[in-house]
Each structure stands twice: as structure tokens, then as C-alpha cells.
Design a protein around this motif. Sequence first.
Motif, PDB file in Angstrom:
ATOM      1  N   TYR A 335       3.583  -1.247  -2.360  1.00 37.27           N
ATOM      2  CA  TYR A 335       4.632  -0.335  -2.761  1.00 37.27           C
ATOM      3  C   TYR A 335       3.411   1.273  -2.089  1.00 37.27           C
ATOM      4  O   TYR A 335       4.662   1.883  -1.291  1.00 37.27           O
ATOM      5  CB  TYR A 335       4.627  -0.692  -4.299  1.00 37.27           C
ATOM      6  CG  TYR A 335       5.145  -1.330  -4.454  1.00 37.27           C
ATOM      7  CD1 TYR A 335       6.622  -0.760  -4.515  1.00 37.27           C
ATOM      8  CD2 TYR A 335       5.173  -2.579  -5.443  1.00 37.27           C
ATOM      9  CE1 TYR A 335       7.467  -2.166  -5.630  1.00 37.27           C
ATOM     10  CE2 TYR A 335       5.378  -3.182  -5.849  1.00 37.27           C
ATOM     11  CZ  TYR A 335       7.611  -3.265  -6.200  1.00 37.27           C
ATOM     12  OH  TYR A 335       8.649  -3.531  -6.992  1.00 37.27           O
ATOM     13  N   ILE A 341       5.329   3.591  -2.763  1.00 38.81           N
ATOM     14  CA  ILE A 341       5.566   3.993  -4.567  1.00 38.81           C
ATOM     15  C   ILE A 341       4.787   3.188  -5.283  1.00 38.81           C
ATOM     16  O   ILE A 341       3.528   2.946  -5.148  1.00 38.81           O
ATOM     17  CB  ILE A 341       6.845   3.162  -5.234  1.00 38.81           C
ATOM     18  CG1 ILE A 341       8.123   3.785  -4.653  1.00 38.81           C
ATOM     19  CG2 ILE A 341       6.990   2.500  -6.039  1.00 38.81           C
ATOM     20  CD1 ILE A 341       9.107   2.637  -4.528  1.00 38.81           C
ATOM     21  N   LYS A 343       2.161   2.201  -8.172  1.00 33.25           N
ATOM     22  CA  LYS A 343       2.757   1.289  -8.989  1.00 33.25           C
ATOM     23  C   LYS A 343       1.256   1.550  -9.599  1.00 33.25           C
ATOM     24  O   LYS A 343       0.331   1.363  -9.174  1.00 33.25           O
ATOM     25  CB  LYS A 343       3.176  -0.041  -8.514  1.00 33.25           C
ATOM     26  CG  LYS A 343       4.379  -0.060  -8.317  1.00 33.25           C
ATOM     27  CD  LYS A 343       5.450  -0.337  -9.214  1.00 33.25           C
ATOM     28  CE  LYS A 343       6.887  -0.906  -9.165  1.00 33.25           C
ATOM     29  NZ  LYS A 343       7.676  -0.015 -10.207  1.00 33.25           N
ATOM     30  N   LEU A 381       8.812  -8.373  -3.182  1.00 37.24           N
ATOM     31  CA  LEU A 381       7.629  -7.777  -4.262  1.00 37.24           C
ATOM     32  C   LEU A 381       9.165  -7.459  -5.057  1.00 37.24           C
ATOM     33  O   LEU A 381       8.499  -7.932  -6.333  1.00 37.24           O
ATOM     34  CB  LEU A 381       7.611  -6.053  -3.274  1.00 37.24           C
ATOM     35  CG  LEU A 381       6.342  -5.758  -2.733  1.00 37.24           C
ATOM     36  CD1 LEU A 381       6.474  -4.131  -2.002  1.00 37.24           C
ATOM     37  CD2 LEU A 381       5.376  -6.378  -2.577  1.00 37.24           C
ATOM     38  N   ARG A 385      12.703  -5.426  -1.882  1.00 36.00           N
ATOM     39  CA  ARG A 385      11.946  -4.947  -1.066  1.00 36.00           C
ATOM     40  C   ARG A 385      10.759  -6.081  -1.047  1.00 36.00           C
ATOM     41  O   ARG A 385      10.388  -7.009  -1.456  1.00 36.00           O
ATOM     42  CB  ARG A 385      10.688  -3.774  -1.952  1.00 36.00           C
ATOM     43  CG  ARG A 385      11.041  -1.909  -1.491  1.00 36.00           C
ATOM     44  CD  ARG A 385      10.596  -1.368  -2.191  1.00 36.00           C
ATOM     45  NE  ARG A 385      10.895  -1.255  -3.600  1.00 36.00           N
ATOM     46  CZ  ARG A 385      11.656  -0.518  -3.864  1.00 36.00           C
ATOM     47  NH1 ARG A 385      12.229   0.692  -3.226  1.00 36.00           N
ATOM     48  NH2 ARG A 385      11.881  -0.374  -5.995  1.00 36.00           N
TER      49      ARG A 385
END
Length: 390
Positions: A335, A341, A343, A381, A385
Motif C-alpha cells: 500500500y 496509502i 495502512k 490487496l 488494487r
Amino acid sequence: MKSPEEQLAILKRGSAQIISDDELLAKLRLGRPLNVKLGVDPTAPDIHLGFTVGLSKLRQFQDLGHQAILIIGDFTAMIGDPSGRSKARRQLTHDEVMANATTFKQQAFKILDPSRTKVVFNGEWFELMTFDSVMKLNAHVTLQQMLQREDFRKRLDAGEPVYLHEIQYPIMQGWDSVMIKADVELGGTDQLLNCHVGRSLQREEGQHEQVIFLLPLLEGLDGVNKMSKSLDNYVGVAEAPEMMFGKLMSIGDTLMARYYELLLCEPVPEIHPMEAKKQLAARLVARYHSEEAAQAARAEFEMRFSKKDLDHAELPSLALAGLPPDIVSVVVAAYAQCFQITKSRGDARRLVEQGSIQLRSEKVGDAKATPAMCAGDVLKLDKTRAVRLA
RNA sequence: GGGUAGAUACCGAAGUGGCCAAACGGGGCGGACUGUAAAUCCGCUGGCUUACGCCUUCGAUGGUUCGAAUCCAUCUCUGCCCA
């Protein structure tokens, strides 16, 4: 050149409200190019599909031989249009606004004909105004008129603050119309009051009043709120073809019909809804990128989602070297590195345990697992994604 | 300027000394089902941890207390009423 009646018929398509048809027709009969105003506030660096409804209409006016005037609200953007908003906007600095304006302009010209567009910044006149002229302007509008506005009204009723600088906004927008001698002002339906203020200011200045030409607001991807950057329910015209295609495919059927009407100006074709949506997405990608890009985006989408064939899809790659072997760490890294991103490990663990994480098309399921991962393996994911390990 | 009510997690909103990482609703995310949609059902939704648990969070700062989102003081911001 088309007759005034023909022009009116063409222009009326896709409009929400015109004040009034007769006035517009009368102006079209003048036989000269009309000054058609569209004001934009560069509060964000790029424009989205919601905004293209107005630009497309402006383009239509251009094609009929009229003068498009695109007002970049470098000054008004710093205030923020309170229209339709339940909270005051954050005020931007002039530097931020000017930076936004640059990309904004480039993107607008994907739709407008640059040779027939005049671009002006409203800071040109507002920066020079003195306090007494501001007061004179204010003398033309009453508090009661401003309070008629639903968005102010709602905020008052809800006990939310309404700041005085926000109340200035419609007056400033109206003054823009005076400065450029607008014959027609385009805007969304939430611009009704703002445009009316333009008319009364023009009357005070001895000008002919502009025709108010309102366009429907385009709903965002959630199908409920109007498309806006701040709600993150938008499709930007500068977005990558695959991203644009994917976002458009995520909308519901009702919204699809709306997009057909407002963005393509035609009804939904009588085919399978899935195919209709793919065509919508492809045509919009083609509009802002190219026909080839649209076909590639469609092919990519079908491979990835319809056939669930991630092996041959183009995926960002994640280097395994140096990563801890457990699945949670790999997911967090994926990620972070591939999608920017953040996470938390807890989030990643949850995705694993809930079955979202798949390695070689098999759910992992166990957050403690340290599965054998090889270069070339696909790690899914979430819904949209996936990465290829390297 | 005076009075008064408030500030809780992404949003709304309970909680008024320990059972509070904080009810409930919305939103978001994941799963099932599908047309990748919608609807529906199930689950998750502060951080670290396999876990026991630990850490940070209830406008801000100090204080009282064995213990505070909850009590006290000051400050900041907002609503409403009065001037």
C-alpha cells in the motif's frame, strides 16, 4: 450561421433553467457575438467532470459563433463560494490559487476552443477596488436577499456560523458580470442567486441584464452529492485513462443515465447496462485522452475485473527484497510503496483475516502466515488494487 | 460589552468519577451475492501485539483524585438572547 431560433433550440438542450428564453432569443437576434460568461474558482488544481457540463455548454456557444469569456476567480477563490456548502470554506492563499489556475486553464482548453476564448482574472479589478466602492456595491443588495439563499438559511437554522465575507461572494460574482459586460452567464442551478445579483448590478450600471443560463448539477460517484473535489466523489479530466474508466464503471445504473444525459447529451442506449456503462466510460476517456487510450483502458478493465485475469494485467510491482516475510508487513509495504496509502498493521491484518488479500488467486486468511512469495506472483490487496511481486 | 448554552472518534450523537478505546446511527472498508453496479445479508472500523495486555485519544493548558471524557480553574472557538 444558424438562425436565432435554431440556436436557441440547440442551446436549450440539457439546460436546467433559462431566465428567460425570450430574453435569450432577443439577444441572439442582435446578430453579434454574445459575451458568454463562465466563472470558475480555481480552488483545486484540476477540474472534474461536474465542471465540464458548463464548459461543454460554453463550447456550444462558441461553435455557434459567440464569445466565450472564462473568468478565473483568483480573487473570489480566496473567499470560497458558499453555494451549496454547509460549512465555510478554508481560505486559500493567492499563490495557491494562481498555481491552481495554471493547470485549470490547460484542462479547460481540452474542451474550449482557445482561439475564441477570452480568459480574465477577476483580481484585475477587485485588487484595485477601494473600500468606498466596495461599500457602494454592498448598497445594492439587502441582507434579506442574501438570507433567501437556501445554503445560508440552512446554516442559520442549524446553528452554523455564516461569515460576512461569505455574504460578499454573490456581490463579487455579480460585479464580474458588469466588468465584462456579460450577455449570458452560465452556471449550475445553485448559482441562481449569484447570477441574479449580476443582473441587478448590471441594471444599476446602465447595462443590459445578462441572461441566466443554468445547468443541472452533476452528481458525484456516490450518486447523491454533487460532484466535488472535497467530497472525493469526482472524476478528474486529467486522470489516467484506466483510473477514469474504473471510476466510471463503479457508478450505479441511475447515475449512468444521468451521466449519459449531461455529459454525452443523449439517452442511455437500449443495450445491456453493463455494455452501456463501458461505452460511457470509453467515450469519456476518449474525449479527454484518445480513442486508443479508451480502448486500452477498456481492455485492461475487462482483463482485470470481468475475467479476473490479474496475471496479464499491468500492475505496479513491489520489490520483496528487504521486507519481513510475514504477509501483514508485505501488505503494508504494498500500500505504501505502490499506492501511497498508509495502512496500519491492524488494517492490513483485518484485510488478511477477512479474505481480501489473495496470493496467486488464493485467499491468505491467516495474518500470521509467511507464505512463500516469488517474483512474478500477483498479490491482490482489495477490490481495485493488486501488485506484482518482484 | 452582558447573560446563557455548547465543543466527544470521518460525520451526527450518547456518556456526567472506575464496568470507556468510549453506546447507537450514518459513512467508509472487507466478505457473500451480482453485471466490478444497486439492493440484501455477514463482519470490521485509534495505534502496537498471535494473544494476555500495553500506549495515545473525548476543544487547549494546568489542577483535584488511588483513578477523569466525566469534578475545579484559566484559556480558545461557536450558537442563542440582550445591549
